[in-house]
Motif scaffolding. Structure first.
Motif, short mmCIF file in Angstrom:
data_model
loop_
_atom_site.label_atom_id
_atom_site.label_comp_id
_atom_site.label_asym_id
_atom_site.label_seq_id
_atom_site.Cartn_x
_atom_site.Cartn_y
_atom_site.Cartn_z
N GLU A 6 0.83 -1.20 0.00
CA GLU A 6 0.00 0.00 0.00
C GLU A 6 0.87 1.25 0.00
OE1 GLU A 6 -3.86 1.46 2.40
OE2 GLU A 6 -2.19 0.78 3.61
N THR A 7 0.70 2.08 -1.01
CA THR A 7 1.44 3.33 -1.06
C THR A 7 0.51 4.53 -1.01
OG1 THR A 7 1.46 3.29 -3.47
CG2 THR A 7 3.36 2.33 -2.34
N SER A 8 -0.78 4.32 -1.21
CA SER A 8 -1.77 5.40 -1.15
C SER A 8 -3.02 4.90 -0.46
CB SER A 8 -2.18 5.85 -2.56
OG SER A 8 -1.10 6.39 -3.25
N ARG A 9 -3.71 5.86 0.15
CA ARG A 9 -5.02 5.55 0.74
C ARG A 9 -5.95 6.70 0.38
NH1 ARG A 9 -5.14 4.20 6.85
NH2 ARG A 9 -3.88 2.53 6.00
N HIS A 10 -7.14 6.36 -0.07
CA HIS A 10 -8.14 7.36 -0.43
C HIS A 10 -9.08 7.54 0.76
CE1 HIS A 10 -6.65 7.14 -4.50
NE2 HIS A 10 -6.78 5.84 -4.43
N LEU A 11 -9.10 8.75 1.29
CA LEU A 11 -9.98 9.09 2.40
C LEU A 11 -11.02 10.07 1.87
CD1 LEU A 11 -6.78 9.47 4.13
CD2 LEU A 11 -8.52 8.29 5.45
N SER A 12 -12.27 9.87 2.26
CA SER A 12 -13.30 10.76 1.71
C SER A 12 -14.40 11.02 2.71
CB SER A 12 -13.88 10.16 0.43
OG SER A 12 -14.66 9.02 0.73
N THR A 13 -15.16 12.05 2.40
CA THR A 13 -16.36 12.36 3.17
C THR A 13 -17.40 12.92 2.20
OG1 THR A 13 -17.23 13.46 5.15
CG2 THR A 13 -15.75 14.75 3.78
N CYS A 14 -18.64 12.60 2.47
CA CYS A 14 -19.75 13.16 1.69
C CYS A 14 -20.28 14.37 2.45
CB CYS A 14 -20.85 12.12 1.49
SG CYS A 14 -20.32 10.79 0.39
N ILE A 15 -20.56 15.43 1.71
CA ILE A 15 -20.99 16.69 2.31
C ILE A 15 -22.31 17.11 1.67
CG2 ILE A 15 -20.40 19.13 2.65
CD1 ILE A 15 -17.45 18.31 2.59
N ASP A 16 -23.25 17.49 2.49
CA ASP A 16 -24.56 17.91 2.02
C ASP A 16 -24.54 19.37 1.59
OD1 ASP A 16 -27.24 17.76 1.37
OD2 ASP A 16 -27.93 18.04 3.44
N ARG A 17 -23.68 19.66 0.62
CA ARG A 17 -23.58 20.96 -0.04
C ARG A 17 -23.11 20.67 -1.46
NH1 ARG A 17 -22.73 25.64 3.32
NH2 ARG A 17 -22.62 26.80 1.37
N THR A 18 -23.41 21.57 -2.37
CA THR A 18 -23.01 21.34 -3.76
C THR A 18 -21.49 21.31 -3.89
OG1 THR A 18 -22.87 23.67 -4.38
CG2 THR A 18 -25.06 22.60 -4.58
N ALA A 19 -21.04 20.64 -4.93
CA ALA A 19 -19.61 20.59 -5.21
C ALA A 19 -19.05 22.00 -5.42
CB ALA A 19 -19.33 19.69 -6.42
N ASN A 20 -19.82 22.86 -6.06
CA ASN A 20 -19.37 24.24 -6.28
C ASN A 20 -19.17 24.98 -4.97
OD1 ASN A 20 -19.27 24.00 -9.06
ND2 ASN A 20 -21.33 24.84 -9.36
N ASP A 21 -20.12 24.80 -4.02
CA ASP A 21 -20.00 25.45 -2.71
C ASP A 21 -18.76 24.95 -1.97
OD1 ASP A 21 -22.34 26.87 -3.14
OD2 ASP A 21 -23.56 25.63 -1.77
N VAL A 22 -18.58 23.63 -1.95
CA VAL A 22 -17.46 23.04 -1.22
C VAL A 22 -16.14 23.47 -1.86
CG1 VAL A 22 -16.34 20.88 -0.54
CG2 VAL A 22 -18.83 21.11 -0.36
N TYR A 23 -16.08 23.43 -3.18
CA TYR A 23 -14.85 23.82 -3.87
C TYR A 23 -14.52 25.29 -3.60
CZ TYR A 23 -11.32 24.72 -7.35
OH TYR A 23 -10.15 25.09 -7.96
N ALA A 24 -15.53 26.15 -3.67
CA ALA A 24 -15.30 27.58 -3.44
C ALA A 24 -14.71 27.82 -2.06
CB ALA A 24 -16.60 28.37 -3.62
N TYR A 25 -15.21 27.13 -1.06
CA TYR A 25 -14.70 27.30 0.31
C TYR A 25 -13.33 26.66 0.48
CZ TYR A 25 -14.33 27.16 5.35
OH TYR A 25 -13.87 27.32 6.64
N ALA A 26 -13.21 25.40 0.09
CA ALA A 26 -11.98 24.65 0.34
C ALA A 26 -10.81 25.13 -0.51
CB ALA A 26 -12.22 23.16 0.11
N SER A 27 -11.09 25.73 -1.66
CA SER A 27 -10.00 26.19 -2.53
C SER A 27 -9.44 27.54 -2.10
CB SER A 27 -10.47 26.26 -3.99
OG SER A 27 -11.45 27.27 -4.15
N ASN A 28 -10.07 28.19 -1.15
CA ASN A 28 -9.59 29.48 -0.66
C ASN A 28 -8.61 29.22 0.49
OD1 ASN A 28 -9.12 31.98 0.43
ND2 ASN A 28 -11.26 32.62 0.35
N PRO A 29 -7.30 29.42 0.27
CA PRO A 29 -6.32 29.13 1.32
C PRO A 29 -6.57 29.83 2.64
CG PRO A 29 -5.23 29.52 -0.77
CD PRO A 29 -6.68 29.90 -0.96
#
Length: 136
Positions: A6-29
């Motif tokens: 194993e050299t990688s592990r994919h960790l994820s979470t589902c969020i009850d908000r649109t992908a655009n909303d999540v991206y806009a927030y998470a992409s802002n450093p």
């Protein structure tokens, strides 16, 4: 590489908000200290990258993928040792919500315990992101 290969592990979470909303927030450093505690309590812009002086690892430099329409939040973290760690992250539309997937890459010198510790920290960061996005 560990015994299982194993050299990688994919960790994820589902969020009850649109992908655009999540991206806009998470992409802002500027928002990183609120949900990515592994980078410390503050981050400041320095040219084309960002610097976290008080991360648990010491001073780290973070360089993000350019803003995009594909939900790519990839970033490189340059550690105090000078080593750069590539972190692939995606925000994926999932019906009316989204899924955030972080691919944790195991560095060659990491022990099993260190890899598990990092996986736990990423999972906690994703849980904080979910909580912030769903409460706001």
């Amino acid at each position: 590489m560990n015994d299982t290969g194993e050299t990688s592990r994919h960790l994820s979470t589902c969020i009850d908000r649109t992908a655009n909303d999540v991206y806009a927030y998470a992409s802002n450093p500027v928002n990183l200290p609120a949900w990515a505690h592994g980078l410390g309590g503050n981050i400041e812009r320095a040219g084309d990258h960002w610097v976290a002086e008080s991360s648990p690892m010491g001073r780290v430099v973070v360089t993000f993928a350019p803003r995009n329409e594909l939900g790519v939040l990839d970033h490189d973290v340059t550690l105090p040792t000078g080593e750069t760690v590539y972190n692939p992250v995606r925000v994926i539309a999932d019906g009316a919500g989204s899924e955030v997937v972080f691919t944790l890459r195991r560095r060659p010198e990491m022990s099993d315990a260190e890899f598990e510790r990092d996986a736990g920290m990423v999972a906690a960061d994703l849980a904080r992101l979910k909580e912030l996005m769903e409460s706001g």
